[in-house]
Design a protein around this motif. Structure first.
Motif, PDB file in Angstrom:
ATOM      1  N   LEU A 170       0.865  -1.169   0.000  1.00 58.51           N
ATOM      2  CA  LEU A 170       0.000   0.000   0.000  1.00 58.51           C
ATOM      3  C   LEU A 170       0.901   1.218   0.000  1.00 58.51           C
ATOM      4  O   LEU A 170       1.712   1.389   0.917  1.00 58.51           O
TER       5      LEU A 170
ATOM      6  N   TYR B 212       1.524   8.049  -2.787  1.00 59.29           N
ATOM      7  CA  TYR B 212       2.409   8.722  -3.743  1.00 59.29           C
ATOM      8  C   TYR B 212       1.654   9.840  -4.442  1.00 59.29           C
ATOM      9  O   TYR B 212       0.449   9.761  -4.637  1.00 59.29           O
TER      10      TYR B 212
ATOM     11  N   HIS C 125       2.919  -6.237  -9.818  1.00 60.61           N
ATOM     12  CA  HIS C 125       1.714  -5.837 -10.539  1.00 60.61           C
ATOM     13  C   HIS C 125       1.110  -4.614  -9.875  1.00 60.61           C
ATOM     14  O   HIS C 125       0.990  -4.558  -8.655  1.00 60.61           O
ATOM     15  N   PHE C 126       0.717  -3.655 -10.698  1.00 62.41           N
ATOM     16  CA  PHE C 126      -0.023  -2.491 -10.211  1.00 62.41           C
ATOM     17  C   PHE C 126      -1.499  -2.851 -10.386  1.00 62.41           C
ATOM     18  O   PHE C 126      -1.946  -3.123 -11.506  1.00 62.41           O
ATOM     19  N   THR C 127      -2.243  -2.889  -9.268  1.00 60.41           N
ATOM     20  CA  THR C 127      -3.573  -3.490  -9.328  1.00 60.41           C
ATOM     21  C   THR C 127      -4.684  -2.545  -8.893  1.00 60.41           C
ATOM     22  O   THR C 127      -4.468  -1.587  -8.163  1.00 60.41           O
ATOM     23  N   MET C 128      -5.874  -2.850  -9.363  1.00 60.39           N
ATOM     24  CA  MET C 128      -7.084  -2.279  -8.777  1.00 60.39           C
ATOM     25  C   MET C 128      -7.242  -2.854  -7.366  1.00 60.39           C
ATOM     26  O   MET C 128      -6.489  -3.733  -6.975  1.00 60.39           O
ATOM     27  N   GLY C 129      -8.244  -2.366  -6.646  1.00 58.43           N
ATOM     28  CA  GLY C 129      -8.496  -2.914  -5.320  1.00 58.43           C
ATOM     29  C   GLY C 129      -7.810  -2.089  -4.253  1.00 58.43           C
ATOM     30  O   GLY C 129      -7.207  -1.056  -4.529  1.00 58.43           O
ATOM     31  N   GLU C 130      -7.923  -2.544  -3.021  1.00 57.32           N
ATOM     32  CA  GLU C 130      -7.453  -1.780  -1.879  1.00 57.32           C
ATOM     33  C   GLU C 130      -5.939  -1.606  -1.879  1.00 57.32           C
ATOM     34  O   GLU C 130      -5.406  -0.633  -1.393  1.00 57.32           O
TER      35      GLU C 130
ATOM     36  N   ASP D 119      -2.148  -1.290  -3.666  1.00 56.64           N
ATOM     37  CA  ASP D 119      -1.615  -0.651  -4.860  1.00 56.64           C
ATOM     38  C   ASP D 119      -0.798  -1.618  -5.709  1.00 56.64           C
ATOM     39  O   ASP D 119      -0.950  -1.674  -6.915  1.00 56.64           O
TER      40      ASP D 119
ATOM     41  N   GLU E 226       3.443   2.704   2.554  1.00 58.40           N
ATOM     42  CA  GLU E 226       2.766   2.934   3.830  1.00 58.40           C
ATOM     43  C   GLU E 226       2.639   1.662   4.649  1.00 58.40           C
ATOM     44  O   GLU E 226       2.741   1.661   5.849  1.00 58.40           O
ATOM     45  N   ARG E 227       2.363   0.582   3.970  1.00 61.80           N
ATOM     46  CA  ARG E 227       2.106  -0.655   4.683  1.00 61.80           C
ATOM     47  C   ARG E 227       2.385  -1.841   3.752  1.00 61.80           C
ATOM     48  O   ARG E 227       2.169  -1.761   2.553  1.00 61.80           O
ATOM     49  N   THR E 228       2.858  -2.934   4.327  1.00 56.00           N
ATOM     50  CA  THR E 228       3.031  -4.157   3.542  1.00 56.00           C
ATOM     51  C   THR E 228       2.295  -5.284   4.233  1.00 56.00           C
ATOM     52  O   THR E 228       2.187  -5.306   5.457  1.00 56.00           O
ATOM     53  N   ASN E 229       1.771  -6.180   3.437  1.00 51.22           N
ATOM     54  CA  ASN E 229       1.054  -7.330   3.959  1.00 51.22           C
ATOM     55  C   ASN E 229       1.585  -8.550   3.236  1.00 51.22           C
ATOM     56  O   ASN E 229       1.239  -8.806   2.090  1.00 51.22           O
TER      57      ASN E 229
END
Lengths: 161, 161, 161, 161, 161, 161, 161, 161
Positions: free
Chosen positions: H70, H73, H94-99, H101, H128-131
Motif C-alpha cells: 500500500l 504517492y 503488478h499495479f492493481t485495482m483494489g485496496e 496498490d 505505507e504498509r506491507t502485507n
C-alpha cells in the motif's frame, strides 16, 4: 460517427434536450443537418430511444469501474466531492455512511484510462486511499428509478406520501 | 401529482419516449391532456428537462442505498442477476470482480422499504450475504457518461478508436 | 443489598414505576418497607436519581460487551431478533445495514457469563457467526437522547417538524 | 408539544427527577402547570411510564446511527472521549478493545443531522476515521440491564458476589 | 502470599533457577526460610511443579489479552520491538508476516491494566494502531513445545535433521 | 543429541520435574546416566537454565506459526478446543472474543509440517476456516508473566488484591 | 501469426525446447519451415529472446487477473489445486498461509474470458469464494528469480548454503 | 555448483540467451568450458530444459512470498514501482485495482531474507504498509501462459482477434 456527431451528443447530454433549435444555438450546426444526423445515430443504435439515451459501448466507453474513496478532510465534504466530480468519466458520486467516504462510478475506455482516473483521484490532496473494482458486466444501469417499480407500487407509495 | 401523472411518467420511463401519441397508445389518456399534464410537471420541476429526467425526490424516493451481494451459485451468474433485478427499486446492478459478486444501487422511500429490499434479497436462494450502505447525499447520478467528459476528450478518444 | 432489594429493583425496571403501591402489588412487600428500602438504596448509591436509574456496578454487572451477529434466515428478521432478546443480559439489539445483521449490547458479570452469552447466541439456529468486543470503559450510556441535546437545538428541531 | 413541554422533558432528563418542585426551580414554570402538562404528555404517549422514559420518535429523533471511531491520540483517551460526548445526539460512547477505539450510538432526526454528526466527528483533531452504520430498526434499547435478567438469575448472581 | 514470597518467585523467574543458594544471593532471604517458603508455595498450588511453573491466577493475573500492533518505522523493527517488550505484562512478542507488524500476548489483572497497556502501546511513537482481543479462556499456554509432541514424532523429526 | 536425550527432555516437559529419580522411573535410564546427560545438554545450550527451559531451535522447531481458527459448533467450545490441542506442535490455544473463535500458536520444523498442521486443523469437522501467519522472528516467548513485571508492580498489584 | 506459428510456440512452451528437430517430431512441420518461421517470429517481436520468451500481448492475452480462492476441502489440498490448474489461462497457483487458501494468477484476453474463468472456478465443488483483482499494469513478470539478484548476492548466498 | 556456474546462469537470465558465444563475451569463460558446464548443470537438474529454466530450489531460493504493498504517492505510480523492482528477489510486480496498490512476488532463501525484503520495502518513502503472505507450496509458476491453454483454444482465440 465523426466529430460533429459527438458535438451533437455532447450538447444533448449537457443541455438536457434533443431540440434541434437549441442544439443549433449551442453547436452552430444547421438545423437540417442536425435532423439528418440524429436520425442516422438512431438508426445506427448510438441513440437508443426518444429520450436520447446513448449506447456508451459505441463510444468505446466499455469499461465500468467502481471506486471507494477514503478521504481525510477538515472542511465540508462537498469540497472533496467537487474535486472527485471534476475527474473525467465519473458518472456517479455518493457520500456514504460506512468505512468509505465516497463511492464513485466511472465509465472509461480501457486500462490506460483506469490508470489516469486512479492517478487523478490519488492526486487530490484530501484523498487518502482508493479501492477500485472492475465491473465484469453491468446488468442494469439507469438513473430512472421509475423503471424498476411497478405502476401499482408507485401509485400506492405516492398515496402514502 | 396524481395517479394519471404517475401513469404518464411511468410510461415515459418504460417506453423511452416523450411522444404524446405513443404515451396515449400506452395509457389511453387523451393527447391534449398529456400535453397539458407534461407541461405542468415541467413547471413543477418533477420533469427536469426535455429528456424527461425525473426528480425522484418528488416521488418520495429520497433514500439511496448501495448493496453488496455475495451469492453462492452453480449455474450462470445471470440467473442470480435476474432475481436481483426483479426486486423493486433496483436502478443498477453490476457483476463485479473482487470479494463481492454483485453491487446494486436502489432508490427507496424510507426505512420500511429498506427492510423490504433487504428481506427480498435475503430471500433469494443463491444470496448468502448482503452488505448495505446508506447514501447520505448523492453528488451526481447520471447514466450518461458524456456529461462527465469534455468535448475535447471525447473527440480525442474517439479518434483513437 | 439482599433478595428483597433485588425484587424491588427488578419490579421497578419491569413495571416502569417507582410507585410503592404498585410495587407492593407486584412483590407483596409492605409499602412502608418499600419506602424504607428505596431510601436506603438511594443513600447507598444503588438507585442514582428520582428516575430510579440503577448503578449496575453495584449489581456486579461491570462488564459491557458489544456483539455483532451475522445471521442466516429465510423468514422475517424479527424472529431472529426475538431469540437474541431472550438471552439474559442483552440491553440493546439493533437490526442494521452493513455487513452485520444485528448489533447487540450486553451487561454481564464476568468472563464466565461472556462464555455463556456467546454460547447462547451460537446455539441459535439462524446465527452464523458472532464477533464480540470487550468494552474497556463506558463514557456515557443513556437511552434518553434528550440529555445529549441542548435546549436550543431541541426547540429548533421541533419547530422544524 | 410546544417549547414549554420540551423545557420540562429536558429538565427531567438533565436533573434525573420528575419532581414538579425541582422542575419548577429549574424552569420557572408554575408547579400546577407542570402537573397539568406532564399528565398530558403521559396521555399522549410522549412520556411512556412513571420513570419518565420518553418516546423519542415523538421528538422526531427517529434515526439511530452506530459510529465506530478510530482515533490517533497521545494523551489519555478520555480527552478524545470528552470531545465525542460534546457532539449533540450522542447517547452512548464506549472505549473498546479491537480495531476501533470508540463505539458511539447517536439518535438523530434525519440525513441532514447525520451529515452534521459525521462532520463534527471528523472535525475532532484526534479522529482519524469514522465508520457509521444505519440502524434499520431497534428491537430493544434500555440502559437498565435488570430488565433483561430473570429475577432468579439476579438473585443467584448476587449471591455469588 | 506476602512480599517475601513475591520476591522469591520473581527471582526464580528472572534467574531461571530454583536453587535456594542463588535465590539467597539475590534476595538476601535466609536459605532455610527459602526452603520453607517454597514448600508452602508448592503446597498452596502457587508453584505448580518442580520446574517452578507459577499459577498466574494466584497472582491476580487472570486476564489474557492478544494485541496486534501496526507500526510505522524507518529503522530496524527490533527497536520498536524493544519498546513493546518494555511494557509490563507482555509475555510474548512476535514480528509477523501479514497485515500486522507485531502480535503481542499480555497477562494482566483487569480492565484498568488493559487501559494502561493500550495507553502504553499507543504512546510509543512508531505505533500507529493497536487491535486488542480479550481471551475468554486459555486452553493451553506453554512455551515448551515438547509437551505437544509425541515421543515418536520427536525422535523421527530429529532423525531427519 | 540422540534418542535418549530426547526421552529425557520429553519426560521433563511432561512430568514437570528435573529430578533424576523421577526421570529414571519414567524412562528407565540409570540415574547416573541422567546426571551425566543433563549436564551435557546444559553445556551444549539445549537446556538453557535450572528450570529446564529448552532451546527449541536445537530441536529443529525453528518455525512459529499463529493460526486463527473459525469454528462452527453447537456443543461446548471446549470440545473443539480439545481437538485443536490434539494436533502436534500446538503450544498455545486461546478461546477469544472477536471475529475469530480460537487463536493458536504452534512450533514446527518447516513448510512440510505447516502443511500438515493446517490439514489437521481443516480436517476437524467443526473448523470452518483457518488463517495462519508466519512469525518472522520471536522477540520474547515466555509463559511466565512474572518476568515482564517489575518487583514493585508485583508487590503493589498484590497488595491491592 | 497463423495456426502453424501457434502450433510451434505451443510446442516450445510444452516441450521446453526450441530445437527444430524436436519441434518437427511434435508438430510434423518440416524442419526448414520451422527455422524460417521462428526467425520471422523473432523479427516480429513475438519471440523476445533466445530463450523463446513470448510476448503475450501479441497473443491477445493482454489481461492479467489475480484471484484469491477460498476452498472448503476435506482431502488433500493438492486435489483442489489440480482442479484450479485445469482451468485455462492459469499461469501460477500458490497454496498460501493466511485467510485465503490459494492465490492464482491468470492471463486472459478480455472481460468475456474473465467471466469464464470465474465461472470455472466457482463451478469447482470445493471452491467457496473467489476474490479477483484486475491488474492495471504489470511492471515485471518473470519466473526466473536470478534476474532480480545481483551476481554478488547470488555468489554470497550460495557460499552460505 | 560454484561461482563460475552462477556467473553462467546469471548471464543466461540477464541476456535471455543460452548461446555459448554470447555467454563467453559476457563472462570471459572459454566457450568449451561453457559447453561442459552447461551440460553438467543440465545433468544435475539445475537447468531443467532447453529453454534454460532454472530449478530455484537448487539455488536455495526455496521460499516464495506474496506481498501486498500500500503506497502513498503523488507522482506517477511507476516511480514507486521502480523502487520495488530494485529490491532483490522480486520476480513479479503488478499495479492493481483494489485496496492494495501493488502485488509483488519474491523468491528468497529464508526467514532472514524475508526480514530484509520487508525492511527494504518499508524503507521506501512512499510505502505505507506491507502485507506479506508465506507460500506453503507453489503448484505452478510459469510466465508462459501458452502452457496453460490447449492448442484449440489458442487457435480459436487468435482467430477472433
Amino acid at each position: 460517427m465523426d466529430e460533429r456527431d459527438i458535438r451533437l451528443l455532447k450538447a444533448i447530454a449537457d443541455l438536457g434536450t434533443g431540440s434541434p433549435e437549441r442544439l443549433h444555438e449551442e453547436t452552430g450546426i444547421p438545423v437540417s443537418t442536425i435532423h439528418y444526423r440524429l436520425n442516422n445515430l438512431k438508426d445506427d443504435g448510438v441513440i437508443e430511444n426518444d429520450l436520447y439515451d446513448v449506447n456508451l459501448e459505441e463510444f468505446g466507453l466499455g469499461v465500468t469501474v467502481l471506486v471507494e474513496v477514503l478521504a481525510d478532510y477538515d472542511g465540508p465534504y462537498r469540497e472533496v466531492g467537487e474535486k472527485l466530480l471534476a475527474v473525467e468519466g465519473v458518472t456517479q458520486a455518493h457520500f456514504t455512511m460506512g468505512e468509505t467516504d465516497f463511492v464513485v462510478v466511472a465509465r472509461l475506455t480501457g486500462s490506460e484510462m483506469v490508470e489516469r482516473l486512479i492517478s487523478d483521484f490519488e492526486a487530490i490532496e484530501e484523498v487518502e486511499r482508493t479501492n477500485s473494482t472492475y465491473v465484469i458486466s453491468t446488468l442494469r444501469d439507469t438513473h430512472n428509478a421509475l423503471q424498476s417499480y411497478s405502476l401499482e407500487t408507485l401509485i400506492e407509495e405516492l398515496a402514502e406520501e
